[in-house]
Design a protein around this motif. Sequence first.
Motif, PDB file in Angstrom:
ATOM      1  N   GLU A  41      -4.555  19.644   0.317  1.00 54.89           N
ATOM      2  CA  GLU A  41      -3.745  19.247  -0.829  1.00 54.89           C
ATOM      3  C   GLU A  41      -2.819  18.100  -0.451  1.00 54.89           C
ATOM      4  N   GLY A  42      -2.494  17.303  -1.452  1.00 53.94           N
ATOM      5  CA  GLY A  42      -1.528  16.235  -1.241  1.00 53.94           C
ATOM      6  C   GLY A  42      -0.123  16.801  -1.277  1.00 53.94           C
ATOM      7  N   VAL A  43       0.649  16.576  -0.229  1.00 48.91           N
ATOM      8  CA  VAL A  43       1.991  17.128  -0.125  1.00 48.91           C
ATOM      9  C   VAL A  43       3.028  16.136  -0.637  1.00 48.91           C
ATOM     10  N   GLN A  83       1.567   9.503  -7.610  1.00 49.01           N
ATOM     11  CA  GLN A  83       1.134  10.778  -8.167  1.00 49.01           C
ATOM     12  C   GLN A  83      -0.383  10.897  -8.080  1.00 49.01           C
ATOM     13  N   ALA A  84      -1.086   9.849  -8.496  1.00 49.98           N
ATOM     14  CA  ALA A  84      -2.549   9.871  -8.443  1.00 49.98           C
ATOM     15  C   ALA A  84      -3.045   9.928  -7.008  1.00 49.98           C
ATOM     16  N   MET A  85      -2.375   9.194  -6.143  1.00 53.46           N
ATOM     17  CA  MET A  85      -2.798   9.179  -4.740  1.00 53.46           C
ATOM     18  C   MET A  85      -2.762  10.580  -4.150  1.00 53.46           C
ATOM     19  N   CYS A  86      -1.666  11.296  -4.392  1.00 56.12           N
ATOM     20  CA  CYS A  86      -1.528  12.628  -3.823  1.00 56.12           C
ATOM     21  C   CYS A  86      -2.433  13.648  -4.530  1.00 56.12           C
ATOM     22  N   ARG A  87      -2.453  13.614  -5.854  1.00 58.47           N
ATOM     23  CA  ARG A  87      -3.219  14.619  -6.594  1.00 58.47           C
ATOM     24  C   ARG A  87      -4.715  14.465  -6.376  1.00 58.47           C
ATOM     25  N   PHE A  88      -5.193  13.224  -6.317  1.00 57.61           N
ATOM     26  CA  PHE A  88      -6.637  13.000  -6.181  1.00 57.61           C
ATOM     27  C   PHE A  88      -7.048  12.609  -4.759  1.00 57.61           C
ATOM     28  N   GLN A  89      -6.065  12.584  -3.854  1.00 55.40           N
ATOM     29  CA  GLN A  89      -6.336  12.293  -2.444  1.00 55.40           C
ATOM     30  C   GLN A  89      -7.175  11.024  -2.309  1.00 55.40           C
ATOM     31  N   THR A  90      -6.716   9.970  -2.932  1.00 55.66           N
ATOM     32  CA  THR A  90      -7.508   8.742  -3.056  1.00 55.66           C
ATOM     33  C   THR A  90      -7.896   8.101  -1.721  1.00 55.66           C
ATOM     34  N   PRO A  91      -7.135   8.281  -0.610  1.00 53.49           N
ATOM     35  CA  PRO A  91      -7.614   7.673   0.639  1.00 53.49           C
ATOM     36  C   PRO A  91      -9.000   8.157   1.062  1.00 53.49           C
ATOM     37  N   GLN A  92      -9.470   9.272   0.502  1.00 58.03           N
ATOM     38  CA  GLN A  92     -10.786   9.766   0.887  1.00 58.03           C
ATOM     39  C   GLN A  92     -11.877   8.776   0.525  1.00 58.03           C
ATOM     40  N   TYR A  93     -11.604   7.864  -0.395  1.00 50.16           N
ATOM     41  CA  TYR A  93     -12.618   6.913  -0.830  1.00 50.16           C
ATOM     42  C   TYR A  93     -12.721   5.700   0.081  1.00 50.16           C
ATOM     43  N   TYR A  94     -11.853   5.618   1.100  1.00 54.02           N
ATOM     44  CA  TYR A  94     -11.864   4.443   1.969  1.00 54.02           C
ATOM     45  C   TYR A  94     -12.382   4.732   3.364  1.00 54.02           C
ATOM     46  N   GLY A  95     -12.688   5.964   3.638  1.00 52.47           N
ATOM     47  CA  GLY A  95     -13.294   6.271   4.923  1.00 52.47           C
ATOM     48  C   GLY A  95     -12.311   6.762   5.957  1.00 52.47           C
ATOM     49  N   TYR A 146       0.836  -1.182   0.000  1.00 51.52           N
ATOM     50  CA  TYR A 146       0.000   0.000   0.000  1.00 51.52           C
ATOM     51  C   TYR A 146       0.879   1.243   0.000  1.00 51.52           C
ATOM     52  N   ALA A 147       0.263   2.381  -0.069  1.00 48.19           N
ATOM     53  CA  ALA A 147       0.985   3.649  -0.093  1.00 48.19           C
ATOM     54  C   ALA A 147       0.486   4.538   1.035  1.00 48.19           C
ATOM     55  N   VAL A 148       1.368   5.399   1.490  1.00 49.18           N
ATOM     56  CA  VAL A 148       1.041   6.348   2.554  1.00 49.18           C
ATOM     57  C   VAL A 148       1.329   7.750   2.054  1.00 49.18           C
ATOM     58  N   GLY A 149       0.487   8.659   2.410  1.00 50.24           N
ATOM     59  CA  GLY A 149       0.683  10.033   1.970  1.00 50.24           C
ATOM     60  C   GLY A 149       0.481  11.030   3.084  1.00 50.24           C
ATOM     61  N   TRP A 150       1.069  12.203   2.882  1.00 51.37           N
ATOM     62  CA  TRP A 150       0.867  13.341   3.766  1.00 51.37           C
ATOM     63  C   TRP A 150       0.051  14.388   3.035  1.00 51.37           C
ATOM     64  N   PHE A 151      -0.975  14.864   3.688  1.00 46.04           N
ATOM     65  CA  PHE A 151      -1.874  15.855   3.126  1.00 46.04           C
ATOM     66  C   PHE A 151      -1.980  17.013   4.109  1.00 46.04           C
ATOM     67  N   VAL A 175      -3.657   6.378   4.330  1.00 42.61           N
ATOM     68  CA  VAL A 175      -3.232   5.139   3.682  1.00 42.61           C
ATOM     69  C   VAL A 175      -4.153   4.805   2.517  1.00 42.61           C
ATOM     70  N   ASP A 176      -3.557   4.396   1.419  1.00 44.29           N
ATOM     71  CA  ASP A 176      -4.336   3.897   0.286  1.00 44.29           C
ATOM     72  C   ASP A 176      -3.927   2.454   0.034  1.00 44.29           C
ATOM     73  N   PRO A 177      -4.805   1.510   0.359  1.00 49.57           N
ATOM     74  CA  PRO A 177      -4.451   0.100   0.180  1.00 49.57           C
ATOM     75  C   PRO A 177      -4.560  -0.380  -1.260  1.00 49.57           C
ATOM     76  N   HIS A 178      -5.116   0.438  -2.137  1.00 46.43           N
ATOM     77  CA  HIS A 178      -5.336   0.020  -3.520  1.00 46.43           C
ATOM     78  C   HIS A 178      -4.825   1.067  -4.513  1.00 46.43           C
ATOM     79  N   PHE A 179      -3.730   1.722  -4.128  1.00 46.21           N
ATOM     80  CA  PHE A 179      -3.256   2.815  -4.963  1.00 46.21           C
ATOM     81  C   PHE A 179      -2.790   2.316  -6.325  1.00 46.21           C
ATOM     82  N   THR A 180      -2.797   3.226  -7.299  1.00 44.28           N
ATOM     83  CA  THR A 180      -2.259   2.917  -8.618  1.00 44.28           C
ATOM     84  C   THR A 180      -0.872   3.531  -8.754  1.00 44.28           C
ATOM     85  N   THR A 181      -0.791   4.855  -8.590  1.00 41.70           N
ATOM     86  CA  THR A 181       0.498   5.536  -8.572  1.00 41.70           C
ATOM     87  C   THR A 181       0.497   6.530  -7.418  1.00 41.70           C
TER      88      THR A 181
END
Length: 131
Positions: free
Chosen positions: A46-48, A105-117, A32-37, A97-103
């Motif tokens: 914003e995704g940092v 870049q996408a995780m940070c730009r689209f803040q994909t963890p928001q879709y997991y609650g 999975y991937a981890v990000g700072w926002f 955390v995004d357990p199903h990230f693709t890239t």
Amino acid sequence: QLPPVESGGGLVQSGGSLRLSCAASGFTQENYAVGWFRQAPGKEREGVSCISFNANTYYVDSVKGRFTISKDNAKNTWYLEMRSLTPEDTGVYSCAVDPHFTTVQAMCRFQTPQYYGKDYWGEGTLVTVSS
């Protein structure tokens, strides 16, 4: 599932440094991937910076060369080293955390963890940079 927990925020003068930590003991899977926002006062979140399980990284342009994201696999902990801080870096920094990230870049730009609650987001830690 325990949400991640941030620490390390505080008040720092312009030009100073801080290191944020994100403990994600509730996430034991490896791919999975981890990000700072961050969310500055009056601005949208914003995704940092984001990092994948295999150490691919992404940084938003405004922090490139100043921030470094890293991870300690043994401790299940992620870090954000922040240097040369400016008042524009002020905000609440959250790790997610995004357990199903693709890239990353996408995780940070689209803040994909928001879709997991909310269980995939930390509460946040406040960083205040004084001028």
